[in-house]
Motif scaffolding. Sequence first.
Motif, mmCIF file in Angstrom:
data_model
loop_
_atom_site.group_PDB
_atom_site.id
_atom_site.type_symbol
_atom_site.label_atom_id
_atom_site.label_comp_id
_atom_site.label_asym_id
_atom_site.label_seq_id
_atom_site.Cartn_x
_atom_site.Cartn_y
_atom_site.Cartn_z
ATOM 1 N N ASN A 83 -17.611 -10.350 13.025
ATOM 2 C CA ASN A 83 -16.163 -10.156 12.936
ATOM 3 C C ASN A 83 -15.793 -8.675 13.029
ATOM 4 O O ASN A 83 -14.785 -8.313 13.650
ATOM 5 N N GLU A 87 -13.389 -6.771 15.856
ATOM 6 C CA GLU A 87 -12.264 -5.890 15.541
ATOM 7 C C GLU A 87 -12.375 -4.552 16.273
ATOM 8 O O GLU A 87 -11.360 -3.929 16.604
ATOM 9 N N ASP A 121 -11.289 -20.183 28.284
ATOM 10 C CA ASP A 121 -11.327 -19.302 27.116
ATOM 11 C C ASP A 121 -12.757 -18.942 26.736
ATOM 12 O O ASP A 121 -13.022 -17.834 26.264
ATOM 13 N N GLN A 168 -8.064 -12.459 24.577
ATOM 14 C CA GLN A 168 -7.016 -13.178 23.846
ATOM 15 C C GLN A 168 -7.605 -14.040 22.734
ATOM 16 O O GLN A 168 -7.036 -14.139 21.643
ATOM 17 N N LEU A 169 -8.751 -14.647 23.007
ATOM 18 C CA LEU A 169 -9.393 -15.491 22.006
ATOM 19 C C LEU A 169 -9.892 -14.659 20.831
ATOM 20 O O LEU A 169 -9.718 -15.036 19.665
ATOM 21 N N GLU A 171 -8.778 -11.858 19.782
ATOM 22 C CA GLU A 171 -7.668 -11.346 18.979
ATOM 23 C C GLU A 171 -7.121 -12.394 18.022
ATOM 24 O O GLU A 171 -6.497 -12.058 17.008
ATOM 25 N N LYS A 172 -7.370 -13.667 18.300
ATOM 26 C CA LYS A 172 -6.803 -14.751 17.490
ATOM 27 C C LYS A 172 -7.777 -15.300 16.453
ATOM 28 O O LYS A 172 -7.366 -15.677 15.350
ATOM 29 N N TYR A 173 -9.067 -15.355 16.791
ATOM 30 C CA TYR A 173 -10.026 -16.060 15.944
ATOM 31 C C TYR A 173 -11.070 -15.127 15.328
ATOM 32 O O TYR A 173 -11.352 -14.062 15.875
ATOM 33 N N ARG A 174 -11.634 -15.581 14.205
ATOM 34 C CA ARG A 174 -12.752 -14.915 13.565
ATOM 35 C C ARG A 174 -13.743 -15.975 13.065
ATOM 36 O O ARG A 174 -13.375 -17.129 12.823
ATOM 37 N N ILE A 190 -11.891 -23.692 17.853
ATOM 38 C CA ILE A 190 -11.249 -23.272 19.102
ATOM 39 C C ILE A 190 -11.006 -24.468 20.022
ATOM 40 O O ILE A 190 -9.907 -24.639 20.571
ATOM 41 N N GLU A 193 -8.331 -26.898 18.836
ATOM 42 C CA GLU A 193 -6.977 -26.375 18.973
ATOM 43 C C GLU A 193 -6.591 -26.150 20.437
ATOM 44 O O GLU A 193 -5.600 -25.476 20.729
ATOM 45 N N GLY A 195 -8.671 -24.939 23.086
ATOM 46 C CA GLY A 195 -9.408 -23.983 23.883
ATOM 47 C C GLY A 195 -10.211 -24.676 24.983
ATOM 48 O O GLY A 195 -10.682 -25.803 24.804
#
Length: 258
Positions: A83, A87, A121, A168-169, A171-174, A190, A193, A195
């Motif tokens: 993670n 970041e 994705d 994009q993925l 930035e949204k998930y961890r 993912i 939802e 992906g």
Amino acid sequence: MQIHTQETSPLVSVIIPAYNAEPFLRETIESVLSQTVSDWQMLVIDDGSSDNTQKIVTEFAQKDPRIQLVVNESNMGVAKTRNRGMELCRGKYVALLDSDDYWKPQLLEKMIARAEETGADIIYCSYEIVDEQGSKVCNDFIVPPETTFEESIVRSVITCSTVLLTRQLVEKYRFPTNMYHEDIALWFQILKEGGVARGVPEVLAAYRQRANSRSAGKLGSAKRRWVVYRKHLHMPVIQCIFVMMRYGYYGIIKYKRI
């Protein structure tokens, strides 16, 4: 060679979590250096190693500015370490690579081409399974050209060292940090939802099966997978039993000895 500063963005960021990774880390890093795609950033994140992990990465980083050593202040575990890499990375795509696995030279080229072709994705690829000496221990694992949430819960085809994610993925998930199988839990989330995941059937990576690795014990791994089904996906017990039976069947096929 592409040289990047903090203001520029590489085509792909490679995240390598490392904990006491000295035995195989050089081979892992060299497999990235040998890629036919050169526009990358490598983040090797040391998670409190007591061996020469930092020294090895520093040696490579002094020769190649695309390689960066990141050091955790204390041992955080692989999920939090990945993670942190997510970041810090700046690439259009993000590739994950474990510190004891390695890639074939065309992995990034073919994975990125598949991503551009499909707009998916998640991109994943086939891989060989080797022992600590690099010898094959079973048949290559050949992935299907696509997978869905329903298919993935009974047959895992996405692994950390063979996955390419869109910016994009990332930035949204961890990765979840409260369970053992944090990787499959993230892929499940993912895909559930909406992906889209697409595969490259060609063998482009090597997964190293180690006696003392987290995933070495198949029974223990199955038990922890059950926890993901029940606590992360909130599956009913009957559905879990059915899914685990199919998962076990595919597992026997996957690890069939040569």
